[in-house]
Design a protein around this motif. Structure first.
Motif, mmCIF file in Angstrom:
data_model
loop_
_atom_site.group_PDB
_atom_site.id
_atom_site.type_symbol
_atom_site.label_atom_id
_atom_site.label_comp_id
_atom_site.label_asym_id
_atom_site.label_seq_id
_atom_site.Cartn_x
_atom_site.Cartn_y
_atom_site.Cartn_z
ATOM 1 N N GLY A 1 0.822 -1.198 0.000
ATOM 2 C CA GLY A 1 0.000 0.000 0.000
ATOM 3 C C GLY A 1 0.855 1.247 0.000
ATOM 4 O O GLY A 1 2.072 1.206 0.205
ATOM 5 N N VAL A 2 0.198 2.380 -0.236
ATOM 6 C CA VAL A 2 0.855 3.685 -0.285
ATOM 7 C C VAL A 2 0.135 4.639 0.656
ATOM 8 O O VAL A 2 -1.106 4.676 0.705
ATOM 9 C CB VAL A 2 0.845 4.259 -1.720
ATOM 10 N N VAL A 3 0.912 5.413 1.395
ATOM 11 C CA VAL A 3 0.392 6.527 2.173
ATOM 12 C C VAL A 3 1.034 7.789 1.599
ATOM 13 O O VAL A 3 2.255 7.966 1.693
ATOM 14 C CB VAL A 3 0.728 6.399 3.670
ATOM 15 N N ALA A 4 0.234 8.638 0.970
ATOM 16 C CA ALA A 4 0.746 9.896 0.416
ATOM 17 C C ALA A 4 0.852 10.910 1.546
ATOM 18 O O ALA A 4 -0.089 11.090 2.325
ATOM 19 C CB ALA A 4 -0.154 10.407 -0.697
ATOM 20 N N CYS A 5 1.999 11.583 1.626
ATOM 21 C CA CYS A 5 2.331 12.379 2.811
ATOM 22 C C CYS A 5 2.306 13.877 2.603
ATOM 23 O O CYS A 5 2.224 14.625 3.574
ATOM 24 C CB CYS A 5 3.745 12.021 3.286
ATOM 25 N N GLU A 6 2.455 14.341 1.378
ATOM 26 C CA GLU A 6 2.634 15.774 1.143
ATOM 27 C C GLU A 6 1.398 16.567 1.546
ATOM 28 O O GLU A 6 0.272 16.197 1.195
ATOM 29 C CB GLU A 6 2.966 16.014 -0.322
ATOM 30 N N GLY A 7 1.597 17.657 2.271
ATOM 31 C CA GLY A 7 0.458 18.473 2.694
ATOM 32 C C GLY A 7 -0.281 19.070 1.516
ATOM 33 O O GLY A 7 -1.501 18.941 1.399
ATOM 34 N N SER A 8 0.443 19.722 0.618
ATOM 35 C CA SER A 8 -0.176 20.304 -0.585
ATOM 36 C C SER A 8 -0.282 19.231 -1.658
ATOM 37 O O SER A 8 0.359 19.292 -2.711
ATOM 38 C CB SER A 8 0.656 21.497 -1.072
ATOM 39 N N MET A 9 -1.117 18.240 -1.398
ATOM 40 C CA MET A 9 -1.141 17.004 -2.180
ATOM 41 C C MET A 9 -1.810 17.170 -3.536
ATOM 42 O O MET A 9 -1.353 16.621 -4.539
ATOM 43 C CB MET A 9 -1.856 15.917 -1.368
ATOM 44 N N PHE A 10 -2.895 17.920 -3.573
ATOM 45 C CA PHE A 10 -3.681 18.046 -4.803
ATOM 46 C C PHE A 10 -3.836 19.527 -5.153
ATOM 47 O O PHE A 10 -4.904 20.108 -5.021
ATOM 48 C CB PHE A 10 -5.057 17.389 -4.624
ATOM 49 N N LYS A 11 -2.748 20.137 -5.597
ATOM 50 C CA LYS A 11 -2.748 21.560 -5.915
ATOM 51 C C LYS A 11 -1.765 21.826 -7.051
ATOM 52 O O LYS A 11 -0.711 21.203 -7.111
ATOM 53 C CB LYS A 11 -2.323 22.396 -4.691
ATOM 54 N N SER A 12 -2.131 22.767 -7.911
ATOM 55 C CA SER A 12 -1.207 23.206 -8.954
ATOM 56 C C SER A 12 -0.434 24.447 -8.533
ATOM 57 O O SER A 12 0.386 24.946 -9.308
ATOM 58 C CB SER A 12 -1.967 23.489 -10.257
ATOM 59 N N LYS A 13 -0.676 24.936 -7.331
ATOM 60 C CA LYS A 13 -0.051 26.169 -6.853
ATOM 61 C C LYS A 13 1.466 26.065 -6.813
ATOM 62 O O LYS A 13 2.183 27.015 -7.129
ATOM 63 C CB LYS A 13 -0.583 26.498 -5.460
ATOM 64 N N PHE A 14 1.967 24.898 -6.398
ATOM 65 C CA PHE A 14 3.411 24.746 -6.210
ATOM 66 C C PHE A 14 4.073 24.032 -7.384
ATOM 67 O O PHE A 14 5.072 24.509 -7.906
ATOM 68 C CB PHE A 14 3.693 24.020 -4.899
ATOM 69 N N ALA A 15 3.543 22.873 -7.774
ATOM 70 C CA ALA A 15 4.143 22.142 -8.896
ATOM 71 C C ALA A 15 3.197 21.044 -9.340
ATOM 72 O O ALA A 15 2.834 20.178 -8.538
ATOM 73 C CB ALA A 15 5.500 21.555 -8.509
ATOM 74 N N ASN A 16 2.818 21.064 -10.613
ATOM 75 C CA ASN A 16 2.011 19.971 -11.147
ATOM 76 C C ASN A 16 2.751 18.644 -11.056
ATOM 77 O O ASN A 16 2.139 17.587 -10.885
ATOM 78 C CB ASN A 16 1.637 20.254 -12.598
ATOM 79 N N ALA A 17 4.083 18.706 -11.173
ATOM 80 C CA ALA A 17 4.868 17.467 -11.110
ATOM 81 C C ALA A 17 4.703 16.791 -9.752
ATOM 82 O O ALA A 17 4.585 15.562 -9.674
ATOM 83 C CB ALA A 17 6.342 17.764 -11.383
ATOM 84 N N LEU A 18 4.682 17.589 -8.670
ATOM 85 C CA LEU A 18 4.523 17.012 -7.335
ATOM 86 C C LEU A 18 3.151 16.367 -7.188
ATOM 87 O O LEU A 18 3.037 15.243 -6.680
ATOM 88 C CB LEU A 18 4.713 18.097 -6.281
ATOM 89 N N THR A 19 2.108 17.049 -7.630
ATOM 90 C CA THR A 19 0.762 16.475 -7.546
ATOM 91 C C THR A 19 0.644 15.234 -8.431
ATOM 92 O O THR A 19 -0.001 14.244 -8.052
ATOM 93 C CB THR A 19 -0.286 17.522 -7.951
#
Length: 484
Positions: A111-129
């Motif tokens: 399984g995967v646990v996604a950790c990033e706070g800004s998980m679903f946002k284009s504000k910072f980087a589409n690559a990260l999302t």
């Protein structure tokens, strides 16, 4: 264009993994095995907030599931920067060009646990999302545990939003706020309401932070004001082959080059806004120093923040600058909690200082600090990075920090205890989702209190709970004693 290439690449990998799973490929968890979970996040960059979040996720989930039943792995972009972090957890290198890595690494886990706070946002980087969606999507495609933990959702570019709707419909996302839930529900993504996971973090003892301040000139009694600036106008980061070629051949885009194929937002408008933000903070802090006797220190919560911190320091005559390059997360947060007042554009600068009851004001670029200040009832301590009257408003906010310290601390303490209980409820949601995916995995039995779903709390947090728990009964989140 490069963002679209990454998005299409990751989408094709998810579809291929789904087909392979349907044809009998891959392995699910079996009773008797250790549950192998991959924690997908933005670690190994000396971003103190990201590292603290993941540290506490690991502690909480390991505590809930049992350390002898699990094997955790966390992504790191640089092992040197994450050395001595995440004890008891393996680390795996996350490359800048990540799709092949996801295709290879995610199927090795249950399984995967996604950790990033800004998980679903284009504000910072589409690559990260895209990386977050890819990690969760591959796990869901193989019918494995897929959970976004303490996530935030905001505006997403159309292609990224379509990916989220398509590949995360079998993912449980536990959000930090109701606004994020609304955005994800519109995309058909299952959600529950949670909070951030940094609330349980315990840094070095107070003596460490106090000694560190003395070493840089504090006299041991003067009130300390810490300022945590950022460059709010260098986002988003986007991949660009064209800029990379120009940078490699002519040295162009040197100041905006992040790393590899990624470049920060830049241009005359962004630079003007950035200089206005820095000057407004420097002028307000300078005037505040004239009115009150304070020891001012700059804190760079992420390595990137050292540039704005040093610029403001220069304008203030050379006040000390502490960076996450020089202090690890345990040390830096101890220093923050040894201060009396804070002005921060870093969300986790505020969150990690709150258990120390540091009176804080926020200068925000998005909804994260705004939501937190609203929750505390401190709307008058909130400013925007591009406010036309930022300087005078910030000066008034700092004056209130100095005058109403006890009243502000009271609101902070109540908010900390409330969020500890919400974080405990997140543990219940996680356990229930694990049971849905893997019904044979052993879970809690008997009577449980909300604290049983948190990692062991420090004496400081226990004291806050004793002080504010009775006063926060109306903030209960429904985590009552459970009997299996």
């Amino acid at each position: 264009m490069m963002d679209l290439v990454l998005e299409a690449w990751v989408s094709s990998i998810i579809e291929a993994r789904k087909l392979r799973w349907m044809l009998g490929g891959g392995q699910a968890w079996k009773p008797g095995e250790k549950l192998k979970l991959l924690f997908a996040g933005y670690n190994g960059t000396r971003n103190t907030g990201s590292d603290v979040r993941v540290e506490e996720m690991l502690r909480q989930i390991r505590h809930i599931l049992g350390p002898d039943r699990v094997a955790f792995t966390v992504m790191s972009q640089n092992f040197e920067f994450s050395r001595d972090y995440f004890k008891g957890t393996a680390q795996v290198h996350l490359p800048d060009i990540f799709p092949p890595f996801l295709s290879r690494e995610v199927p090795r886990h249950h399984g995967v646990v996604a950790c990033e706070g800004s998980m679903f946002k284009s504000k910072f980087a589409n690559a990260l999302t895209t990386m977050m969606i890819g990690s969760l999507g591959i796990a869901a495609a193989e019918n494995k545990l897929s959970v976004g933990y303490g996530a935030e959702a905001g505006h997403m570019d159309p292609m990224v939003a379509k990916m989220c709707a398509r590949f995360c419909k079998e993912t449980l996302v536990i959000t930090r706020n109701e606004e994020s839930r609304s955005i994800l529900r519109e995309l058909g993504v299952p959600t529950e309401l949670g909070t951030d996971t940094a609330w349980t973090f315990e840094p070095e003892p107070p003596a460490y932070g106090q000694n560190a301040l003395r070493k840089i000139g504090w006299d041991g009694s003067t009130p300390v004001l810490v300022v945590c600036p950022i460059n709010p106008f260098e986002w988003p980061v986007r991949a660009s082959i064209g800029k990379l070629v120009a940078h490699s051949v002519t040295g162009a885009y040197k100041d905006s080059h992040y790393r590899s194929v990624y470049f920060h937002n830049s241009g005359p408008e962004a630079e003007r806004a950035y200089q206005y933000y820095l000057k407004s903070i420097a002028n307000a802090v300078g005037n505040f120093r004239k009115q009150r006797n304070v020891f001012v220190v700059m804190a760079a919560m992420e390595r990137l923040d050292a540039r704005p911190a040093r610029k403001i320091s220069e304008w203030l005559g050379g006040v000390p600058v502490l960076t996450s390059d020089d202090y690890n997360m345990y040390q830096l947060v101890s220093i923050l909690r040894s201060c009396n007042m804070m002005v921060s554009s870093r969300y986790h600068g505020i969150v990690t200082s709150m258990p120390g009851l540091v009176a804080s004001a926020g200068v925000t670029m998005d909804e994260r600090i705004r939501n937190l200040m609203n929750e505390r009832g401190h709307q008058d301590l909130l400013m925007n990075v591009d406010d036309a009257d930022l300087e005078p408003r910030l000066l008034m906010a700092m004056d209130r920090l100095a005058r109403d310290t006890e009243r502000i601390a009271d609101g902070i303490g109540r908010t900390v205890v409330k969020n500890l209980k919400v974080m405990a409820r997140m543990g219940v949601y996680f356990e229930e989702e694990l049971q849905r995916r893997y019904p044979d995995f052993p879970t809690h039995r008997g009577e449980l209190n909300w604290e049983d779903y948190l990692p062991p709390l420090s004496p400081n947090l226990r004291n806050l709970c004793a002080r504010y728990d009775a006063a926060s009964e109306e903030a209960e989140v429904g985590l009552e004693q459970r009997t299996a």
